[in-house]
Write an enzyme that holds these catalytic residues in place. Structure first.
Site, PDB file in Angstrom:
ATOM      1  N   GLU A 123       4.734 -25.159  69.533  1.00 53.15           N
ATOM      2  CA  GLU A 123       3.452 -24.668  69.013  1.00 53.15           C
ATOM      3  C   GLU A 123       2.812 -25.645  68.039  1.00 53.15           C
ATOM      4  O   GLU A 123       3.374 -25.955  66.988  1.00 53.15           O
ATOM      5  CB  GLU A 123       3.653 -23.323  68.307  1.00 53.15           C
ATOM      6  N   LYS A 158      11.462 -20.901  78.746  1.00 47.70           N
ATOM      7  CA  LYS A 158      10.244 -20.690  77.979  1.00 47.70           C
ATOM      8  C   LYS A 158      10.602 -20.808  76.504  1.00 47.70           C
ATOM      9  O   LYS A 158      11.748 -20.565  76.109  1.00 47.70           O
ATOM     10  CB  LYS A 158       9.591 -19.340  78.276  1.00 47.70           C
ATOM     11  N   SER A 197       2.434 -12.897  66.734  1.00 42.55           N
ATOM     12  CA  SER A 197       3.116 -13.384  67.930  1.00 42.55           C
ATOM     13  C   SER A 197       4.603 -13.285  67.715  1.00 42.55           C
ATOM     14  O   SER A 197       5.055 -13.023  66.627  1.00 42.55           O
ATOM     15  CB  SER A 197       2.718 -14.825  68.244  1.00 42.55           C
ATOM     16  N   THR A 200      18.769 -20.744  73.190  1.00 41.07           N
ATOM     17  CA  THR A 200      17.376 -20.786  72.742  1.00 41.07           C
ATOM     18  C   THR A 200      16.477 -20.053  73.682  1.00 41.07           C
ATOM     19  O   THR A 200      16.469 -20.284  74.864  1.00 41.07           O
ATOM     20  CB  THR A 200      16.841 -22.215  72.639  1.00 41.07           C
ATOM     21  N   THR A 249       4.965 -17.477  76.993  1.00 39.30           N
ATOM     22  CA  THR A 249       4.194 -16.752  75.970  1.00 39.30           C
ATOM     23  C   THR A 249       3.126 -17.714  75.436  1.00 39.30           C
ATOM     24  O   THR A 249       2.073 -17.831  76.042  1.00 39.30           O
ATOM     25  CB  THR A 249       5.082 -16.229  74.826  1.00 39.30           C
TER      26      THR A 249
END
Lengths: 384, 384
Positions: free
Chosen positions: B260, B169, B384, B180, B146
């Site tokens: 991120e 991912k 998101s 996770t 993603t």
């Protein structure tokens, strides 16, 4: 107004040279009586600053004649020498004012792990004592600021002739476990320590204890309430408790409104909870969700992040009975898509999130802030 | 390599049109046997996505013939219709491959609260089935990304002739309660479901369960381990568990390394704890402290924030016996100032924080990330 709005108090705020930039950094608040009763709540962080350890001892006596507060250094994690510094500060105040050190509370705020410049502190106490005034409340409120952009004061006046006033500082490390940051409240109501303690604990439980700017609990939090009895009026317990709650709620709201780097104040109301504890647990989980805080910053009504936060709690609820409103638009109904998210207008600073657990009739409100690049900058660009 | 490193598996990754930008978004991993044994761990978030609810049921049978994964939509908080979408996806896979839908696991990742475009998903399953290959592992790993900037794969090979491979991912909402994000592991070891389950739970407990990028637990986390038995070799339990742990630790480290907006990977080691649970609680409290995460971003060895985080836990320790090292410099000794903080060099991406509780001999390692303006931007600029 601030801490000198009530009769029987003097205060001052001076630049003692603790802060390198020369801003005011030392405040003194003195109870001139006739009463010296006091109550306080302290941080529940197990790593407690020296002034917290000292003031906890002072409050056991139930009498506080003065409180000295400094910004520019937290005096936390400074070991036995740091505790000696706090003790010496209280002794200096007692010496200058002719009080007993055992009735002088001390509060500090600033960087953890650095000793205070004691020469500056002790000479600052002398300067502050000389500057004490019945109109010194605002100067005291200014002197306790750290990263606060404005000073915070509040007052509630009873038609019966007594007053509750207060000042607060706090802009980061703002997720109280019991109290928050530094708050001094004064009243001229004629009340004993037990009466103050009951009102103060009831007030902080639903005000300072329910703000959560950044999930980080301080080592130095303290809320001190002092009564002079100078009005000669003994208010009813409920009436007094409401006045204290009102001042605490006002100051707590000001803390959230000035939180480090924040662009939004988020009012999270959890309703339909089985118990108030459930409501607080869920509210705090939402308040601490960094992804949601970012979404609010971006004015994105991302209710999925609210549900993912609720899902991490142990509160009583069924996932398919959760409802969430953002600014009164029920964007999530029965755990799934609700009203059109395009209807949500998030342009204003205050954002209201309502989470309905459909599990009972208890509720709670938690105040939080968004997460911004400014918060990151303010807390990464220099030590604080 | 990835999920096709082990014998007995085919995989593919295609652009099904679920993502608006046309990037690959659907992956298929098929166990060609002879065994179909499988084990999995799922998110402990109580708000679970439809594919999690579905796959939990599938795994109760202990057999998985295929797993279909999509990015571009989490299919979480989508109600009964969302569950029907997951069911229809599994039925489609079963139909195309000639399997039973009850042995087809489904995983999804992306925005919460939006239905999947089922026409795209179902036609994508057909395309993916046609593209299945013994060399398709990398394409599958790419299709589940993603906000990941790179795809993540890992392999451990035994000299005895069997292999464990995997893909993962995950880039945000990364604080697993049990598993996770999306991880698929494959092996050609000849093991039954119970053997897989034991090894998988032991591995995830000290790997995926101990990374905490942003404190936010997903609704869609899943780690699936499938065994084909194609090597014909049944490894010893300890040897197999170590291989699974090695692959999980490798993938977990890759997740932290690609979180991120992160600029630092923080290795938090808690030592001298009375129990492993204490060590994990303290490590996680440090990992989630936004102020510390900002300080690390600013390369500021702000150990006071470490102590304030430790102080919020219920772990066994005395405040004046805490020691903290940052990149091996013991900046805090006995709860107070230790070695010169100027000695700490934090220029590199990996930052090591060691917290010694001086309360026992247990320890744990938690991996976390710093908090950056880029994280705020990535999570506020769009949903998101």
């Amino acid at each position: 107004m601030s801490v000198t709005a009530a009769q029987g108090f003097t205060a001052s705020g001076v630049a003692a040279g603790i802060k390198e930039n020369g801003n005011p950094d030392l405040a003194l608040v003195v109870n001139t009586g006739p009463r010296l009763s006091a109550a306080a709540v302290f941080t529940s962080n197990r790593v407690k600053a020296a002034p917290v350890l000292w003031s906890e001892q002072v409050l056991k006596g139930g009498q506080v004649s003065a409180v000295v507060l400094n910004s520019g250094g937290a005096n936390a994690c400074t070991g036995p020498l740091g505790f000696q510094d706090t003790h010496a500060t209280a002794e200096k105040v007692a010496d200058v004012l002719g009080h007993s050190a055992g009735e002088v509370a001390v509060a500090s705020t600033g960087l953890i792990g650095v000793r205070l410049p004691m020469d500056a502190v002790l000479s600052g106490v002398e300067t502050a004592a000389a500057a004490l005034s019945e109109h010194g409340g605002e100067k005291a409120a200014i002197a306790i600021k750290t990263t606060d952009t404005v000073h915070k004061t509040a007052v509630a006046q009873s038609p019966a002739g007594w007053t509750v006033g207060g000042m607060a500082k706090g802009a980061g490390m703002l997720a109280p476990g019991l109290a928050t940051m530094l708050v001094v409240l004064t009243t001229d109501a004629d009340l004993d320590t037990a009466g103050l303690d009951t009102a103060l604990r009831a007030a902080t439980r639903t005000t300072f204890d329910r703000i959560d700017s950044d999930g980080c609990m301080s080592t130095n939090d303290m809320v001190l309430l002092m009564a002079s009895g100078a009005s000669g009026v003994t208010p009813g317990a409920a009436e007094f408790a409401e006045a204290v709650r009102e001042v605490c709620a006002d100051l707590a709201r000001q803390l959230i409104g000035d939180a480090e780097g924040a662009s939004k104040d988020i009012r999270i109301e959890v309703v339909g909870a089985a118990t108030e504890d459930d409501a607080v647990e869920v509210g705090r989980s939402i308040a601490r969700n960094n992804l949601l805080k970012c979404a609010v910053h971006g004015e994105d009504p991302n209710w999925g992040r609210v549900l993912s936060a609720i899902g991490t709690t142990s509160a009583d609820f069924e996932p398919d009975q959760l409802n969430v409103a953002i600014n009164d638009v029920w964007v999530c109904k029965n755990g799934s898509v609700g009203e059109d998210r395009e209807l949500v207008d998030m342009r204003y600073r205050e954002v209201r999130i309502t989470a309905d657990l459909s599990a009972g009739s208890a509720s709670a409100v938690i105040w939080a802030n968004d997460l911004t690049a400014d918060y990151v900058h303010e807390n990464s660009a220099y030590s604080s």
